[in-house]
Design a protein around this motif. Sequence first.
Motif, PDB file in Angstrom:
ATOM      1  N   MET A  30      52.318   3.533  72.960  1.00  0.00           N
ATOM      2  CA  MET A  30      53.025   2.273  72.677  1.00  0.00           C
ATOM      3  C   MET A  30      53.135   2.036  71.181  1.00  0.00           C
ATOM      4  SD  MET A  30      52.126  -1.495  74.171  1.00  0.00           S
ATOM      5  CE  MET A  30      53.104  -2.911  73.736  1.00  0.00           C
ATOM      6  N   ILE A  31      52.018   2.266  70.464  1.00  0.00           N
ATOM      7  CA  ILE A  31      52.031   2.098  69.007  1.00  0.00           C
ATOM      8  C   ILE A  31      52.976   3.093  68.372  1.00  0.00           C
ATOM      9  CG2 ILE A  31      50.624   2.282  66.924  1.00  0.00           C
ATOM     10  CD1 ILE A  31      48.269   1.261  68.568  1.00  0.00           C
ATOM     11  N   ALA A  32      52.945   4.359  68.882  1.00  0.00           N
ATOM     12  CA  ALA A  32      53.808   5.394  68.317  1.00  0.00           C
ATOM     13  C   ALA A  32      55.272   5.044  68.501  1.00  0.00           C
ATOM     14  CB  ALA A  32      53.485   6.741  68.972  1.00  0.00           C
ATOM     15  N   SER A  33      55.644   4.576  69.694  1.00  0.00           N
ATOM     16  CA  SER A  33      57.049   4.238  69.937  1.00  0.00           C
ATOM     17  C   SER A  33      57.481   3.051  69.092  1.00  0.00           C
ATOM     18  CB  SER A  33      57.268   3.945  71.424  1.00  0.00           C
ATOM     19  OG  SER A  33      56.459   2.860  71.840  1.00  0.00           O
ATOM     20  N   ALA A  34      56.575   2.072  68.901  1.00  0.00           N
ATOM     21  CA  ALA A  34      56.913   0.928  68.049  1.00  0.00           C
ATOM     22  C   ALA A  34      57.132   1.366  66.611  1.00  0.00           C
ATOM     23  CB  ALA A  34      55.804  -0.114  68.130  1.00  0.00           C
ATOM     24  N   ALA A  35      56.273   2.287  66.123  1.00  0.00           N
ATOM     25  CA  ALA A  35      56.381   2.749  64.742  1.00  0.00           C
ATOM     26  C   ALA A  35      57.666   3.531  64.499  1.00  0.00           C
ATOM     27  CB  ALA A  35      55.177   3.615  64.390  1.00  0.00           C
ATOM     28  N   ARG A  36      58.239   4.097  65.563  1.00  0.00           N
ATOM     29  CA  ARG A  36      59.457   4.890  65.421  1.00  0.00           C
ATOM     30  C   ARG A  36      60.709   4.109  65.827  1.00  0.00           C
ATOM     31  NH1 ARG A  36      59.144  10.493  65.013  1.00  0.00           N
ATOM     32  NH2 ARG A  36      57.043  11.321  64.789  1.00  0.00           N
ATOM     33  N   SER A  37      60.578   2.836  66.148  1.00  0.00           N
ATOM     34  CA  SER A  37      61.713   2.059  66.631  1.00  0.00           C
ATOM     35  C   SER A  37      62.642   1.666  65.489  1.00  0.00           C
ATOM     36  CB  SER A  37      61.222   0.801  67.348  1.00  0.00           C
ATOM     37  OG  SER A  37      60.677  -0.122  66.427  1.00  0.00           O
ATOM     38  N   ALA A  38      63.902   1.414  65.835  1.00  0.00           N
ATOM     39  CA  ALA A  38      64.885   0.982  64.845  1.00  0.00           C
ATOM     40  C   ALA A  38      64.516  -0.382  64.271  1.00  0.00           C
ATOM     41  CB  ALA A  38      66.267   0.934  65.484  1.00  0.00           C
ATOM     42  N   ALA A  39      63.956  -1.258  65.098  1.00  0.00           N
ATOM     43  CA  ALA A  39      63.575  -2.592  64.615  1.00  0.00           C
ATOM     44  C   ALA A  39      62.474  -2.494  63.568  1.00  0.00           C
ATOM     45  CB  ALA A  39      63.115  -3.457  65.791  1.00  0.00           C
ATOM     46  N   PHE A  40      61.506  -1.622  63.814  1.00  0.00           N
ATOM     47  CA  PHE A  40      60.423  -1.450  62.841  1.00  0.00           C
ATOM     48  C   PHE A  40      60.966  -0.863  61.540  1.00  0.00           C
ATOM     49  CE2 PHE A  40      56.816   0.993  61.028  1.00  0.00           C
ATOM     50  CZ  PHE A  40      55.946  -0.067  60.813  1.00  0.00           C
ATOM     51  N   ALA A  41      61.878   0.090  61.638  1.00  0.00           N
ATOM     52  CA  ALA A  41      62.471   0.685  60.441  1.00  0.00           C
ATOM     53  C   ALA A  41      63.203  -0.376  59.611  1.00  0.00           C
ATOM     54  CB  ALA A  41      63.424   1.808  60.831  1.00  0.00           C
ATOM     55  N   ARG A  42      63.927  -1.272  60.283  1.00  0.00           N
ATOM     56  CA  ARG A  42      64.641  -2.339  59.553  1.00  0.00           C
ATOM     57  C   ARG A  42      63.648  -3.290  58.889  1.00  0.00           C
ATOM     58  NH1 ARG A  42      67.963  -2.009  64.211  1.00  0.00           N
ATOM     59  NH2 ARG A  42      66.899  -3.803  65.162  1.00  0.00           N
ATOM     60  N   PHE A  43      62.574  -3.600  59.591  1.00  0.00           N
ATOM     61  CA  PHE A  43      61.551  -4.491  59.044  1.00  0.00           C
ATOM     62  C   PHE A  43      60.922  -3.880  57.791  1.00  0.00           C
ATOM     63  CE2 PHE A  43      56.972  -5.758  59.110  1.00  0.00           C
ATOM     64  CZ  PHE A  43      57.151  -7.079  58.723  1.00  0.00           C
ATOM     65  N   VAL A  44      60.600  -2.599  57.839  1.00  0.00           N
ATOM     66  CA  VAL A  44      60.011  -1.924  56.675  1.00  0.00           C
ATOM     67  C   VAL A  44      61.002  -1.903  55.520  1.00  0.00           C
ATOM     68  CG1 VAL A  44      59.158   0.290  55.808  1.00  0.00           C
ATOM     69  CG2 VAL A  44      58.413  -0.537  58.046  1.00  0.00           C
ATOM     70  N   ALA A  45      62.267  -1.673  55.808  1.00  0.00           N
ATOM     71  CA  ALA A  45      63.286  -1.652  54.754  1.00  0.00           C
ATOM     72  C   ALA A  45      63.378  -2.996  54.036  1.00  0.00           C
ATOM     73  CB  ALA A  45      64.636  -1.260  55.340  1.00  0.00           C
ATOM     74  N   VAL A  46      63.253  -4.092  54.787  1.00  0.00           N
ATOM     75  CA  VAL A  46      63.261  -5.419  54.169  1.00  0.00           C
ATOM     76  C   VAL A  46      62.056  -5.578  53.247  1.00  0.00           C
ATOM     77  CG1 VAL A  46      63.016  -7.890  54.626  1.00  0.00           C
ATOM     78  CG2 VAL A  46      64.581  -6.518  56.010  1.00  0.00           C
ATOM     79  N   LEU A  47      60.897  -5.172  53.712  1.00  0.00           N
ATOM     80  CA  LEU A  47      59.693  -5.277  52.884  1.00  0.00           C
ATOM     81  C   LEU A  47      59.818  -4.436  51.619  1.00  0.00           C
ATOM     82  CD1 LEU A  47      56.840  -5.142  55.572  1.00  0.00           C
ATOM     83  CD2 LEU A  47      57.775  -7.155  54.408  1.00  0.00           C
ATOM     84  N   GLU A  48      60.424  -3.274  51.735  1.00  0.00           N
ATOM     85  CA  GLU A  48      60.592  -2.413  50.558  1.00  0.00           C
ATOM     86  C   GLU A  48      61.492  -3.068  49.516  1.00  0.00           C
ATOM     87  OE1 GLU A  48      60.103   2.111  52.342  1.00  0.00           O
ATOM     88  OE2 GLU A  48      62.021   1.071  52.571  1.00  0.00           O
ATOM     89  N   ARG A  49      62.505  -3.786  49.963  1.00  0.00           N
ATOM     90  CA  ARG A  49      63.438  -4.406  49.014  1.00  0.00           C
ATOM     91  C   ARG A  49      62.771  -5.517  48.210  1.00  0.00           C
ATOM     92  NH1 ARG A  49      67.271  -3.501  53.215  1.00  0.00           N
ATOM     93  NH2 ARG A  49      67.015  -5.614  54.059  1.00  0.00           N
ATOM     94  N   ILE A  50      61.793  -6.198  48.797  1.00  0.00           N
ATOM     95  CA  ILE A  50      61.167  -7.310  48.083  1.00  0.00           C
ATOM     96  C   ILE A  50      59.839  -6.918  47.430  1.00  0.00           C
ATOM     97  CG2 ILE A  50      62.265  -9.007  49.586  1.00  0.00           C
ATOM     98  CD1 ILE A  50      59.653  -9.333  51.061  1.00  0.00           C
ATOM     99  N   ALA A  51      59.398  -5.693  47.680  1.00  0.00           N
ATOM    100  CA  ALA A  51      58.099  -5.265  47.143  1.00  0.00           C
ATOM    101  C   ALA A  51      58.194  -4.965  45.659  1.00  0.00           C
ATOM    102  CB  ALA A  51      57.607  -4.034  47.895  1.00  0.00           C
ATOM    103  N   ARG A  52      57.149  -5.292  44.935  1.00  0.00           N
ATOM    104  CA  ARG A  52      57.037  -4.924  43.526  1.00  0.00           C
ATOM    105  C   ARG A  52      55.921  -3.900  43.376  1.00  0.00           C
ATOM    106  NH1 ARG A  52      57.438 -10.666  40.176  1.00  0.00           N
ATOM    107  NH2 ARG A  52      59.583 -11.202  40.825  1.00  0.00           N
ATOM    108  N   PRO A  53      56.173  -2.824  42.670  1.00  0.00           N
ATOM    109  CA  PRO A  53      55.140  -1.800  42.517  1.00  0.00           C
ATOM    110  C   PRO A  53      53.882  -2.375  41.865  1.00  0.00           C
ATOM    111  CG  PRO A  53      57.256  -1.015  41.710  1.00  0.00           C
ATOM    112  CD  PRO A  53      57.413  -2.478  41.957  1.00  0.00           C
ATOM    113  N   GLN A  54      52.724  -1.953  42.342  1.00  0.00           N
ATOM    114  CA  GLN A  54      51.460  -2.376  41.764  1.00  0.00           C
ATOM    115  C   GLN A  54      50.935  -1.292  40.840  1.00  0.00           C
ATOM    116  OE1 GLN A  54      48.809  -3.368  45.008  1.00  0.00           O
ATOM    117  NE2 GLN A  54      49.230  -5.539  44.751  1.00  0.00           N
ATOM    118  N   PRO A  55      50.592  -1.646  39.606  1.00  0.00           N
ATOM    119  CA  PRO A  55      50.029  -0.638  38.711  1.00  0.00           C
ATOM    120  C   PRO A  55      48.661  -0.180  39.197  1.00  0.00           C
ATOM    121  CG  PRO A  55      49.860  -2.813  37.731  1.00  0.00           C
ATOM    122  CD  PRO A  55      50.677  -2.977  38.972  1.00  0.00           C
ATOM    123  N   ASP A  56      48.369   1.088  38.948  1.00  0.00           N
ATOM    124  CA  ASP A  56      47.042   1.679  39.202  1.00  0.00           C
ATOM    125  C   ASP A  56      46.694   1.820  40.677  1.00  0.00           C
ATOM    126  OD1 ASP A  56      46.302   1.920  36.407  1.00  0.00           O
ATOM    127  OD2 ASP A  56      46.140  -0.269  36.428  1.00  0.00           O
TER     128      ASP A  56
END
Length: 330
Positions: free
Chosen positions: A1-27
């Motif tokens: 169940m966890i594996a299928s959720a991690a590979r779902s299109a909805a999860f991919a879209r959610f991660v993409a949103v987080l990536e757009r607002i994320a700021r790199p952390q030094p170190d």
Amino acid sequence: MIASAARSAAFARFVAVLERIARPQPDVLPILTYHRVDDPVRSRLLYPGLISATPAEFEEQMHFLASSHRPLSLTELLAVRRGEAHLPLRSVMVTFDDAYRDFAEQAWPAMRRHGIAVTLFVPTAYPDMPERAFWWDRLYSALMRADSNTPVATAAGDLSLATDADRMRTFRRLRSYLKSLPHDQAMEIVEELSARLGPSSPVPAVLSWDQLRALAAEGVALAPHSRTHPQLDRLPREQARGEIVGSLDDLEREIGLAPRVFAYPGGGHSDEVVAVLAEEGFELAFLTARGSNDLRRADWLRLRRINVGLVSGLSLIRAQLLPWWARVRR
């Protein structure tokens, strides 16, 4: 169940949103761990649970790392460790454990195409020793080849071999049990079971010294991973020291140079084992414990890594590379 959720299109879209607002952390340095890159059907007598990705998935993952992150070499990390350099933003490090042959056949060509540095941890008693095989591969091969419709008596109980699913459950139960024992006792059980279940020729699975020398000449960083891949916290202190120093000596003899950098086999470590590494002048050591590393307060002999498995998928890898992941894991 966890594996299928991690590979779902909805999860991919959610991660993409987080990536757009994320700021790199030094170190902050995430370190990815791979073991094998292969198709499960290609090597049927090797334990498939160590396959991190298929070749196609690995190509996709390396393309992502090259296009969105700053792959870090072992030389660069050592410079950071020594205070000679600062960690570049969005750094990520890629490591491989165990030096399986498919590293040269499948993984390294993809990494070269994308310009990604890699550190390969070598268990040095296995190259050029085709009669040797990792204990988990020997056990898996023996169970898969066994012709038995009756339960097999083991120290962990009577276990079924009736179907392939039963054999896999039996393998997993035995593997967990064996990891709880002192190393020498566990290996005696593997020997006894392998002999009882019937003859099985070890599958040569580890790169040869000539292949390792060629990889080193092409830019792969080779580092020690013990000699015989025991759980070091299941060994007496001086036997653990022999495994650690012996693997360093083997690499120096065969390759000509070896960094004082180590990966704990199976993640097995203790305060005593870490103390041995410190006494022997090792600068870095890598765990299997999941998480990123804040290098401003790093424990350099207990660096965390993010294990990549077949269930991961690119979206889950991307999620674990987000700057929030280190805080979530803490």
